[in-house]
Each structure stands twice: as C-alpha cells, then as structure tokens.
Design a protein around this motif. Structure first.
Motif, PDB file in Angstrom:
ATOM      1  N   ASN A 109       0.836  -1.201   0.000  1.00 63.27           N
ATOM      2  CA  ASN A 109       0.000   0.000   0.000  1.00 63.27           C
ATOM      3  C   ASN A 109       0.864   1.242   0.000  1.00 63.27           C
ATOM      4  O   ASN A 109       2.037   1.204   0.379  1.00 63.27           O
ATOM      5  CB  ASN A 109      -0.995  -0.002   1.176  1.00 63.27           C
ATOM      6  N   ALA A 110       0.267   2.338  -0.445  1.00 67.29           N
ATOM      7  CA  ALA A 110       0.970   3.621  -0.515  1.00 67.29           C
ATOM      8  C   ALA A 110      -0.015   4.747  -0.239  1.00 67.29           C
ATOM      9  O   ALA A 110      -1.219   4.615  -0.490  1.00 67.29           O
ATOM     10  CB  ALA A 110       1.606   3.809  -1.885  1.00 67.29           C
ATOM     11  N   GLU A 111       0.531   5.835   0.284  1.00 72.32           N
ATOM     12  CA  GLU A 111      -0.288   7.019   0.552  1.00 72.32           C
ATOM     13  C   GLU A 111       0.551   8.261   0.262  1.00 72.32           C
ATOM     14  O   GLU A 111       1.742   8.295   0.564  1.00 72.32           O
ATOM     15  CB  GLU A 111      -0.755   7.037   2.008  1.00 72.32           C
ATOM     16  N   TYR A 112      -0.099   9.264  -0.322  1.00 71.03           N
ATOM     17  CA  TYR A 112       0.553  10.534  -0.581  1.00 71.03           C
ATOM     18  C   TYR A 112      -0.346  11.645  -0.060  1.00 71.03           C
ATOM     19  O   TYR A 112      -1.502  11.759  -0.464  1.00 71.03           O
ATOM     20  CB  TYR A 112       0.824  10.738  -2.077  1.00 71.03           C
ATOM     21  N   LYS A 113       0.186  12.453   0.868  1.00 68.96           N
ATOM     22  CA  LYS A 113      -0.582  13.540   1.472  1.00 68.96           C
ATOM     23  C   LYS A 113      -0.481  14.790   0.606  1.00 68.96           C
ATOM     24  O   LYS A 113       0.588  15.370   0.463  1.00 68.96           O
ATOM     25  CB  LYS A 113      -0.073  13.840   2.873  1.00 68.96           C
ATOM     26  N   LEU A 114      -1.612  15.173   0.044  1.00 65.70           N
ATOM     27  CA  LEU A 114      -1.660  16.405  -0.743  1.00 65.70           C
ATOM     28  C   LEU A 114      -1.685  17.611   0.187  1.00 65.70           C
ATOM     29  O   LEU A 114      -1.075  18.636  -0.092  1.00 65.70           O
ATOM     30  CB  LEU A 114      -2.896  16.414  -1.639  1.00 65.70           C
ATOM     31  N   ARG A 115      -2.428  17.498   1.262  1.00 71.84           N
ATOM     32  CA  ARG A 115      -2.561  18.510   2.305  1.00 71.84           C
ATOM     33  C   ARG A 115      -2.637  17.749   3.618  1.00 71.84           C
ATOM     34  O   ARG A 115      -2.813  16.530   3.608  1.00 71.84           O
ATOM     35  CB  ARG A 115      -3.831  19.327   2.084  1.00 71.84           C
ATOM     36  N   PRO A 116      -2.556  18.408   4.748  1.00 72.16           N
ATOM     37  CA  PRO A 116      -2.621  17.670   6.019  1.00 72.16           C
ATOM     38  C   PRO A 116      -3.892  16.810   6.177  1.00 72.16           C
ATOM     39  O   PRO A 116      -3.862  15.775   6.824  1.00 72.16           O
ATOM     40  CB  PRO A 116      -2.574  18.765   7.075  1.00 72.16           C
ATOM     41  N   ASN A 117      -5.001  17.235   5.567  1.00 71.90           N
ATOM     42  CA  ASN A 117      -6.243  16.487   5.724  1.00 71.90           C
ATOM     43  C   ASN A 117      -6.723  15.780   4.444  1.00 71.90           C
ATOM     44  O   ASN A 117      -7.787  15.187   4.434  1.00 71.90           O
ATOM     45  CB  ASN A 117      -7.349  17.399   6.247  1.00 71.90           C
ATOM     46  N   ILE A 118      -5.936  15.839   3.362  1.00 78.21           N
ATOM     47  CA  ILE A 118      -6.323  15.202   2.097  1.00 78.21           C
ATOM     48  C   ILE A 118      -5.150  14.362   1.585  1.00 78.21           C
ATOM     49  O   ILE A 118      -4.028  14.853   1.462  1.00 78.21           O
ATOM     50  CB  ILE A 118      -6.707  16.235   1.022  1.00 78.21           C
ATOM     51  N   SER A 119      -5.440  13.098   1.287  1.00 78.85           N
ATOM     52  CA  SER A 119      -4.384  12.234   0.766  1.00 78.85           C
ATOM     53  C   SER A 119      -4.950  11.280  -0.279  1.00 78.85           C
ATOM     54  O   SER A 119      -6.138  10.967  -0.289  1.00 78.85           O
ATOM     55  CB  SER A 119      -3.706  11.453   1.893  1.00 78.85           C
ATOM     56  N   LEU A 120      -4.058  10.841  -1.155  1.00 83.10           N
ATOM     57  CA  LEU A 120      -4.369   9.812  -2.144  1.00 83.10           C
ATOM     58  C   LEU A 120      -3.825   8.499  -1.602  1.00 83.10           C
ATOM     59  O   LEU A 120      -2.762   8.476  -0.974  1.00 83.10           O
ATOM     60  CB  LEU A 120      -3.690  10.121  -3.476  1.00 83.10           C
ATOM     61  N   PHE A 121      -4.541   7.411  -1.842  1.00 81.22           N
ATOM     62  CA  PHE A 121      -4.042   6.118  -1.381  1.00 81.22           C
ATOM     63  C   PHE A 121      -4.301   5.053  -2.428  1.00 81.22           C
ATOM     64  O   PHE A 121      -5.197   5.182  -3.268  1.00 81.22           O
ATOM     65  CB  PHE A 121      -4.686   5.708  -0.045  1.00 81.22           C
ATOM     66  N   ALA A 122      -3.503   4.004  -2.353  1.00 81.41           N
ATOM     67  CA  ALA A 122      -3.676   2.838  -3.217  1.00 81.41           C
ATOM     68  C   ALA A 122      -3.142   1.627  -2.471  1.00 81.41           C
ATOM     69  O   ALA A 122      -2.214   1.739  -1.666  1.00 81.41           O
ATOM     70  CB  ALA A 122      -2.925   3.014  -4.528  1.00 81.41           C
ATOM     71  N   ARG A 123      -3.766   0.487  -2.717  1.00 84.73           N
ATOM     72  CA  ARG A 123      -3.255  -0.745  -2.116  1.00 84.73           C
ATOM     73  C   ARG A 123      -3.581  -1.924  -3.014  1.00 84.73           C
ATOM     74  O   ARG A 123      -4.558  -1.904  -3.761  1.00 84.73           O
ATOM     75  CB  ARG A 123      -3.804  -0.953  -0.707  1.00 84.73           C
ATOM     76  N   VAL A 124      -2.715  -2.923  -2.940  1.00 84.18           N
ATOM     77  CA  VAL A 124      -2.923  -4.185  -3.636  1.00 84.18           C
ATOM     78  C   VAL A 124      -2.853  -5.272  -2.573  1.00 84.18           C
ATOM     79  O   VAL A 124      -1.868  -5.367  -1.837  1.00 84.18           O
ATOM     80  CB  VAL A 124      -1.862  -4.439  -4.724  1.00 84.18           C
TER      81      VAL A 124
END
Length: 138
Positions: A94-109
């Motif tokens: 899995n991975a996560e990228y924080k665009l802002r402190p309260n908004i993030s993109l995530f993906a997992r396999v």
C-alpha cells in the motif's frame, strides 16, 4: 551563583524506514485434541518507507500462515472428517501521498502474488485485488 550552560538543540530527523516482525507458535489443544483452524506457526513482516517530508509512505506486508487442520463434511453420512489446509503466504502493498494535512491519495494491492489458499475448508478466498481513492479527514 548559577552556571549558565547552553544545551545543544536536538532536531528530530524524519524517519525514513520502519520495520516490524511478529511470530506466533501456537499449541492449541482441547481435551488433548488439536483444535481446528489454528495454525501452529503464524508470522508477519512489515516494511514501511517514508519520504523525508513524510508526505509519501509505502508499506510492504508479508504474512505467513502455517499448515492447519479443519473439519470437512464430505462423507454422505455427514460424519466430520479432519482435513489438512496447506500453508500460505500473502503479500500486500500500500501507498499514501498527502496532498494537504487532511487530504491524501491512497492505493493498495492485496494478495499481490495471487496466492490460492483456504482459511476454511472449501471456502473461496479473494485473489489479487487493487483499491485506490482519496481520503479526506475532517
């Protein structure tokens, strides 16, 4: 008289890698009989990497589940028969990228290597699956 000494300021460095592992050896018996669906050996390993600014994180998880017994009702008389379920290894990413402190993109396999396994005799388990999205915290 007081002495004034300056203490060097310690600035915490951002963590870049976290590792953890777990292992269980289980000796599950009920009245001397081995209990079903309780593997003797279970283990897991996680490795998480962080970017220096900690906006990105990615985790690799490897889970091991040892051989275990289960009960099957395959006999026409419905007399339970003990069966052996084979050991398996599941790999998740899995991975996560924080665009802002309260908004993030995530993906997992999940089940990255598409392991065919049984947790309960003759019940299907999920194959490889991918998920992704946006997470908003309020």
């Amino acid at each position: 008289m007081r002495s004034s000494q300056s203490t060097p300021e310690i600035t915490p460095r951002a963590r870049t890698l976290t590792l953890d592992a777990a292992y269980t050896w289980l000796h599950a018996r009920e009245n001397g009989t081995v209990e079903v669906r309780r593997p003797k050996h279970i283990g897991s390993f996680n490795a998480t990497v962080f970017s220096k600014d900690e906006r990105f994180s990615g985790t690799l998880t490897v889970r091991y589940n040892g051989r275990q017994t289960d009960v099957a009702f395959t006999n026409p008389s419905f007399i339970p028969v003990r069966v052996s379920l084979r050991e398996y290894v599941l790999v998740n990413l899995n991975a996560e990228y924080k665009l802002r402190p309260n908004i993030s993109l995530f993906a997992r396999v999940e089940n990255l290597i598409n392991e065919q396994y049984e947790e309960v005799f003759s019940f299907a388990t999920p194959g490889r699956a991918g998920y992704g999205g946006v997470r908003v915290r309020f």
